[in-house]
Motif scaffolding. Sequence first.
Motif, PDB file in Angstrom:
ATOM      1  N   LEU A  13       0.805  -1.221   0.000  1.00  0.00           N
ATOM      2  CA  LEU A  13       0.000   0.000   0.000  1.00  0.00           C
ATOM      3  C   LEU A  13       0.841   1.275   0.000  1.00  0.00           C
ATOM      4  O   LEU A  13       0.281   2.375  -0.009  1.00  0.00           O
TER       5      LEU A  13
ATOM      6  N   GLY B  89      -0.165   4.959  -1.138  1.00  0.00           N
ATOM      7  CA  GLY B  89      -0.026   5.711   0.112  1.00  0.00           C
ATOM      8  C   GLY B  89       1.148   6.652   0.147  1.00  0.00           C
ATOM      9  O   GLY B  89       1.466   7.207   1.216  1.00  0.00           O
TER      10      GLY B  89
ATOM     11  N   LYS C 100       1.435  -1.735   9.606  1.00  0.00           N
ATOM     12  CA  LYS C 100       0.703  -0.761   8.778  1.00  0.00           C
ATOM     13  C   LYS C 100       0.341   0.464   9.622  1.00  0.00           C
ATOM     14  O   LYS C 100      -0.809   0.665  10.017  1.00  0.00           O
TER      15      LYS C 100
ATOM     16  N   SER D  17      -3.090  11.329   0.020  1.00  0.00           N
ATOM     17  CA  SER D  17      -2.750   9.906  -0.024  1.00  0.00           C
ATOM     18  C   SER D  17      -3.558   9.120   1.004  1.00  0.00           C
ATOM     19  O   SER D  17      -3.965   7.983   0.747  1.00  0.00           O
TER      20      SER D  17
ATOM     21  N   LEU E 263      -6.008   5.923   0.486  1.00  0.00           N
ATOM     22  CA  LEU E 263      -5.947   4.687   1.271  1.00  0.00           C
ATOM     23  C   LEU E 263      -7.302   4.359   1.901  1.00  0.00           C
ATOM     24  O   LEU E 263      -7.641   3.178   2.070  1.00  0.00           O
TER      25      LEU E 263
ATOM     26  N   ARG F 140      -8.625   0.445   2.324  1.00  0.00           N
ATOM     27  CA  ARG F 140      -8.554  -0.281   3.596  1.00  0.00           C
ATOM     28  C   ARG F 140      -9.263   0.518   4.688  1.00  0.00           C
ATOM     29  O   ARG F 140      -9.333   1.751   4.620  1.00  0.00           O
TER      30      ARG F 140
END
Length: 612
Positions: free
Chosen positions: A71, A75, A540, A553, A557, A561
């Motif tokens: 990611l 991201g 994460k 960003s 994301l 998620r």
Amino acid sequence: MISWLKKYQTAIFLGIFCLVFFCIYAHFNLLTMNPAGAGESPKFSSPDETANYFWIKQFATGQPLYYFEELNGPGNNLIHPRSVNVVAGKNVPGSFMGLIFIYGFLAKIFGLGIIPYLTPFFSALGIFFFYLLLKKLFHSESLAVISAVLLSFAPAWFYYACRGMYHNVLFMSLLIMGVYLLWKVLEEIPSPNFKFLILNFPLRHSFSEASKINHKLKTTKSKSGKLLVTSYPPRVDERQRVEAGQLLVTYFLSGLLLGFAIVTRTSEFVWIALTVLLIFIVHFKKIYWPGLILFLAAGFIPLIILFYYNQILYGSLLSAGYQAVSMALSDFGAGSAGVLFQILITPFGLDPKSILTNSFNYLYQLFPLWGSLAFVGAFLFAILPMQLIKINYKKRITYLAYCLLLTAYLLIFYGSWSITDRIDRSNLSLGTSYLRYWLPIYLVLLPLIATVIWQISNLLTPLKKRKTFYQSLFSFLIIGAIFLPTMNVVLRQKDESLFLLKNLSEARTKSALVNKLLGPDDIVLIYKQADKIFFPERPKVITELAVPLDYESVATLAKLRPLYYYTFARPADVASISRRYFQPYGLEIIDGEKVLGTDWLYKLQLTANNKQ
């Protein structure tokens, strides 16, 4: 046996003394890492310790020193804890590599369970070799012993010997051992016969030249009738070959240890190189040149290992884990004097006010007793007559000049840096980075403090009979008077004292609670000091949003998620943060849930207008 014990009684005493402090350091390392011992994922108080343990474990188990986070593309490379950087799509170490190499290699051989004991081991070695170095340097047994004993509980040394995932004590121990071996090998003047170990062949001379050479001579006549002499170098016996071999091994070990010291803290390269150069200049006539070549070759072995991993991890031989160092090195190609000065002297800028403030805070105010004794010791070290101190005056002035230059350099190098490793910057703390960055300063001042102690004990011992015994007794009573208040501060009094660090159980409790509230693929925005709660179990995490692109960003994301926001701020402040910083980018913070103490976990999601 009795005579042997008497001959080496000081070394035996210090060996036992170092063993005792090894046990003390190891005890606190286990308390800091995990009260139940070294577990699979121990919790630490700082991101540097957490990341170092993670990468050591990776190295020891044969895993690469990087991992991918899929990611980080959408991201914008935001997903990583504080002491991990993102380079070319890989999450890589954000610190110096030496500790990871050394501890990872040893853990690969002896198992992960040895990790908590490695810094205590090197700390104990550092104390013993500090004694050997000062004894060799000043030829004063009393000064060397007192300095080594002081080192064992000197605040910065003791504190970071007990927090074993920092690299500063390992760095200083390697440096002390390397400098001692170098000084030792240069003081032991090699036999003149050693030069013939490399070139051991007969030479022809005229009779007048040969008479000046102390070699075995054989006379012959040439065809013209001229008398010639063949000189044979003296026969090199087995003892001399062994001594030459020992010299070469010592040169090699010294170079290897100093090389690993540089790799452990590469930012210290300038003053280490100048120190080594000064030692060679002082002993220039005693240099064994084959040994010097071996010394340089050994020093390059750790650097070659570092360059290899730098190329793999950072894409450049001269890159580094620290962002500030990498940015400076990336500008090095410009080759200007200004860039070179910035890299070598002022990588964090030059702020005289900050330098003076930080110097006063961490060289005196945090430990006023040590600072006062060092100041008085410098004065006595400079003016005392030879009869009292028994150290050559020229050597004392040279050492004081070295201390002054080293102190000035390190104060300028680090003193301008505005360190942000604490939420509350107003209080002086043992855990603030200045304490470990200036560890070399504290060490070089110890012989000055030892001078004060020895001279006070001399004044308290008027008797000539058994004077050394009583002077030593008074010295250790004075050391005890320094030890007690120092331990009170290091163990109990100040924020981040060692007995407070064992309360990392709160971080473990928060980690367990967070694991129940979050899914394995959820992304969490956290305040910087909270990464120890999440990493490495939950990699994460996002620790910083600095520019508008970062918020954009995060919005991207949020479409991929579930996102959460972890903070210690009050609910009213969180609502203000949501309106001011996140809503302009179509995000909102909602549904807060208290975790523990002042920490809360909120959902971070797209606003209703931006949901698709």
